[in-house]
Design a protein around this motif. Structure first.
Motif, short mmCIF file in Angstrom:
data_model
loop_
_atom_site.label_atom_id
_atom_site.label_comp_id
_atom_site.label_asym_id
_atom_site.label_seq_id
_atom_site.Cartn_x
_atom_site.Cartn_y
_atom_site.Cartn_z
N SER A 14 0.86 -1.19 0.00
CA SER A 14 0.00 0.00 0.00
C SER A 14 0.89 1.23 0.00
CB SER A 14 -0.90 0.00 1.23
OG SER A 14 -1.75 -1.12 1.22
N GLU A 15 0.35 2.32 -0.52
CA GLU A 15 1.12 3.57 -0.52
C GLU A 15 1.57 3.91 0.90
OE1 GLU A 15 0.32 6.66 -4.06
OE2 GLU A 15 -1.31 6.52 -2.59
N ALA A 16 2.75 4.48 1.00
CA ALA A 16 3.39 4.90 2.25
C ALA A 16 4.06 3.75 3.00
CB ALA A 16 2.43 5.62 3.19
N ALA A 17 3.87 2.52 2.54
CA ALA A 17 4.57 1.41 3.17
C ALA A 17 6.05 1.46 2.81
CB ALA A 17 3.96 0.08 2.72
N SER A 18 6.87 0.82 3.64
CA SER A 18 8.31 0.75 3.34
C SER A 18 8.59 -0.44 2.44
CB SER A 18 9.12 0.66 4.63
OG SER A 18 8.82 -0.55 5.30
N LEU A 19 9.63 -0.28 1.64
CA LEU A 19 9.97 -1.31 0.65
C LEU A 19 11.39 -1.80 0.87
CD1 LEU A 19 9.53 -2.76 -2.18
CD2 LEU A 19 10.62 -0.74 -3.16
N GLU A 20 11.57 -3.10 0.78
CA GLU A 20 12.90 -3.66 0.70
C GLU A 20 12.85 -4.85 -0.24
OE1 GLU A 20 15.07 -4.29 4.30
OE2 GLU A 20 16.84 -5.03 3.24
N LEU A 21 13.61 -4.80 -1.32
CA LEU A 21 13.70 -5.90 -2.28
C LEU A 21 15.07 -6.54 -2.14
CD1 LEU A 21 12.12 -4.28 -5.46
CD2 LEU A 21 11.00 -5.56 -3.62
N GLY A 22 15.08 -7.86 -2.00
CA GLY A 22 16.33 -8.56 -1.77
C GLY A 22 17.08 -8.88 -3.05
N CYS A 23 18.41 -8.84 -2.96
CA CYS A 23 19.27 -9.20 -4.08
C CYS A 23 20.55 -9.80 -3.50
CB CYS A 23 19.60 -7.97 -4.92
SG CYS A 23 20.86 -8.27 -6.19
N ASN A 24 20.91 -10.97 -3.97
CA ASN A 24 22.16 -11.60 -3.58
C ASN A 24 22.94 -11.98 -4.84
OD1 ASN A 24 20.27 -12.44 -1.08
ND2 ASN A 24 22.41 -12.29 -0.46
N TYR A 25 24.25 -11.84 -4.76
CA TYR A 25 25.09 -12.19 -5.89
C TYR A 25 26.06 -13.29 -5.47
CZ TYR A 25 28.35 -9.24 -3.36
OH TYR A 25 29.14 -8.72 -2.37
N SER A 26 26.67 -13.92 -6.43
CA SER A 26 27.46 -15.13 -6.13
C SER A 26 28.96 -14.90 -6.10
CB SER A 26 27.17 -16.22 -7.16
OG SER A 26 27.61 -15.79 -8.44
N TYR A 27 29.43 -13.79 -6.63
CA TYR A 27 30.87 -13.61 -6.82
C TYR A 27 31.52 -13.05 -5.57
CZ TYR A 27 35.23 -12.13 -9.04
OH TYR A 27 36.54 -11.96 -9.38
N GLY A 28 32.68 -13.59 -5.15
CA GLY A 28 33.32 -13.18 -3.92
C GLY A 28 34.35 -12.09 -4.05
N GLY A 29 34.69 -11.69 -5.25
CA GLY A 29 35.70 -10.66 -5.45
C GLY A 29 35.09 -9.28 -5.55
N THR A 30 35.79 -8.39 -6.22
CA THR A 30 35.27 -7.04 -6.43
C THR A 30 34.05 -7.08 -7.33
OG1 THR A 30 37.49 -6.13 -6.21
CG2 THR A 30 35.83 -4.74 -7.26
N VAL A 31 33.00 -6.44 -6.89
CA VAL A 31 31.76 -6.46 -7.68
C VAL A 31 31.26 -5.06 -7.95
CG1 VAL A 31 30.93 -8.74 -7.03
CG2 VAL A 31 30.41 -6.79 -5.58
N ASN A 32 30.61 -4.91 -9.05
CA ASN A 32 29.90 -3.69 -9.39
C ASN A 32 28.43 -4.07 -9.53
OD1 ASN A 32 32.66 -3.37 -11.51
ND2 ASN A 32 32.37 -2.12 -9.69
N LEU A 33 27.58 -3.40 -8.77
CA LEU A 33 26.18 -3.82 -8.65
C LEU A 33 25.22 -2.71 -9.08
CD1 LEU A 33 26.80 -5.42 -5.19
CD2 LEU A 33 26.03 -6.70 -7.20
N PHE A 34 24.06 -3.13 -9.57
CA PHE A 34 23.11 -2.18 -10.15
C PHE A 34 21.68 -2.59 -9.82
CE2 PHE A 34 26.43 -0.54 -12.93
CZ PHE A 34 27.29 -1.62 -12.98
#
Lengths: 113, 114
Positions: A14-34
């Motif tokens: 609903s409007e005004a609710a807080s949002l959190e969308l999960g994202c996990n990546y698999s690489y253990g080195g330097t990462v660039n995320l989007f």
């Protein structure tokens, strides 16, 4: 090979609710995320990105994401969503040279007035 | 300003028929070009990318091919479509200024193979 997982495929808020969308990546080195977003009827576009430095990244329209290296996560957040945030959201990691992006499966967000 | 166009927007084709999806970019020179596919319930999968005329790299084995006959033109083709080729195809471009990770996407082409 690098991969990206998005845990929620469909989110309804609903409007005004807080949002959190999960994202996990698999690489253990330097990462660039989007995070990319596709609003209904519009092109896929960049929302925010992390390359280095402050792990809390701010993007357009009040969105932010936090890079937590120990958890291999890059969750997207917004304190108070609006109806206009209804869209599909994609997390991505830079998978090598030539700007090749590896995307997650996407999360469809529906915000009800 | 730069623009990117794909066509056709929607296509319904029988199994075994050929395919040609076109993508053109305007307002920039020597872009990197990409073809992605989004199948139902799955993420965007990189199919091909190109860093110059005639230079094509394939990311996954498949029934499709790509060509870049001109600097700002990128074509996705198949000689004989399979049911599994159905999906939403997105063309994208990026500049050469380092690894920005910012891709600019077209409107997409929805292909249904029957």
């Amino acid at each position: 090979a690098q991969s990206v997982s998005q845990h929620n495929h469909h989110v309804i808020l609903s409007e005004a609710a807080s949002l959190e969308l999960g994202c996990n990546y698999s690489y253990g080195g330097t990462v660039n995320l989007f995070w990319y977003v596709q609003y209904p009827g519009q092109h896929l576009q960049l929302l925010l990105k992390y390359f280095s430095g402050d792990p809390l990244v701010k993007g357009i329209k009040g969105f932010e994401a936090e890079f937590i290296k120990s958890k291999f996560s890059f969750n997207l957040r917004k304190p108070s969503v609006q109806w206009s945030d209804t869209a599909e959201y994609f997390c991505a990691v830079l998978g090598g040279g030539y700007n090749k992006l590896i995307f997650g499966a996407g999360t469809r967000l529906a915000v009800h007035p | 300003s730069q623009t990117i166009h794909q066509w056709p927007a929607t296509l319904v084709q029988p199994v075994g028929s050929p395919l040609s999806l076109e993508c053109t970019v305007e307002g920039t020179s020597n872009p990197n070009l990409y073809w992605y596919r989004q199948a139902a319930g799955r993420g965007l999968q990189l199919l091909f990318y190109s860093v110059g005329i005639g230079q094509i790299s394939s990311e996954v084995p498949q029934n499709l091919s790509a060509s870049r006959p001109q600097d700002r033109q990128f074509i996705l083709s198949s000689k004989k479509l399979l049911l599994s080729d159905s999906g939403f195809y997105l063309c994208a471009w990026s500049g050469l200024a380092g690894l920005s990770g910012e891709l600019f996407f077209g409107e997409g082409s929805r292909l249904t193979v029957l």
